[in-house]
Design a protein around this motif. Structure first.
Motif, short mmCIF file in Angstrom:
data_model
loop_
_atom_site.label_atom_id
_atom_site.label_comp_id
_atom_site.label_asym_id
_atom_site.label_seq_id
_atom_site.Cartn_x
_atom_site.Cartn_y
_atom_site.Cartn_z
N LYS A 14 0.84 -1.20 0.00
CA LYS A 14 0.00 0.00 0.00
C LYS A 14 0.87 1.24 0.00
N LYS A 15 0.34 2.31 -0.57
CA LYS A 15 1.13 3.53 -0.69
C LYS A 15 1.42 4.19 0.66
N ASN A 16 0.54 3.99 1.64
CA ASN A 16 0.73 4.64 2.94
C ASN A 16 1.53 3.79 3.92
N ARG A 17 2.12 2.70 3.46
CA ARG A 17 2.92 1.86 4.34
C ARG A 17 4.24 2.55 4.65
N LYS A 18 4.67 2.50 5.91
CA LYS A 18 5.89 3.21 6.31
C LYS A 18 7.14 2.55 5.77
N SER A 19 7.23 1.23 5.88
CA SER A 19 8.40 0.54 5.34
C SER A 19 7.99 -0.15 4.04
N LYS A 20 8.51 0.32 2.94
CA LYS A 20 8.16 -0.23 1.62
C LYS A 20 8.94 -1.52 1.37
N LEU A 21 8.20 -2.56 1.08
CA LEU A 21 8.82 -3.84 0.76
C LEU A 21 9.10 -3.91 -0.74
N PRO A 22 10.20 -4.54 -1.13
CA PRO A 22 10.48 -4.64 -2.56
C PRO A 22 9.51 -5.63 -3.23
N TYR A 23 9.18 -5.34 -4.48
CA TYR A 23 8.34 -6.24 -5.25
C TYR A 23 8.73 -6.17 -6.72
#
Length: 74
Positions: A14-23
């Protein structure tokens, strides 16, 4: 558990997630197209509630619906 197997997620976080996971963006794009196609196929009542119980009559119904959806897309 996925990190141990070196599996990369294909669904975007999700765009509002604090820690962005790679995909994998390319894999996500392909996954999204397939999901949209299933959603469009389910709009066809005959396919959605599976009027044809036998595989030899159900598969042509899917082919007709998919080709008609492709034709309308153009």
């Amino acid at each position: 558990m996925l990190a141990e197997r070196t599996i990369i997620a294909c669904i975007a976080p999700k765009k509002n997630r604090k820690s962005k996971l790679p995909y994998d963006w390319y894999l996500y794009k392909k996954w999204h197209l397939i999901e949209n196609m299933f959603a469009k196929l389910k709009d066809w009542r005959r396919v959605a509630i599976r009027y044809d119980r036998c595989a030899h009559t159900f598969m042509p119904a899917i082919h007709i619906a998919a080709s008609f959806i492709f034709y309308l897309k153009e």
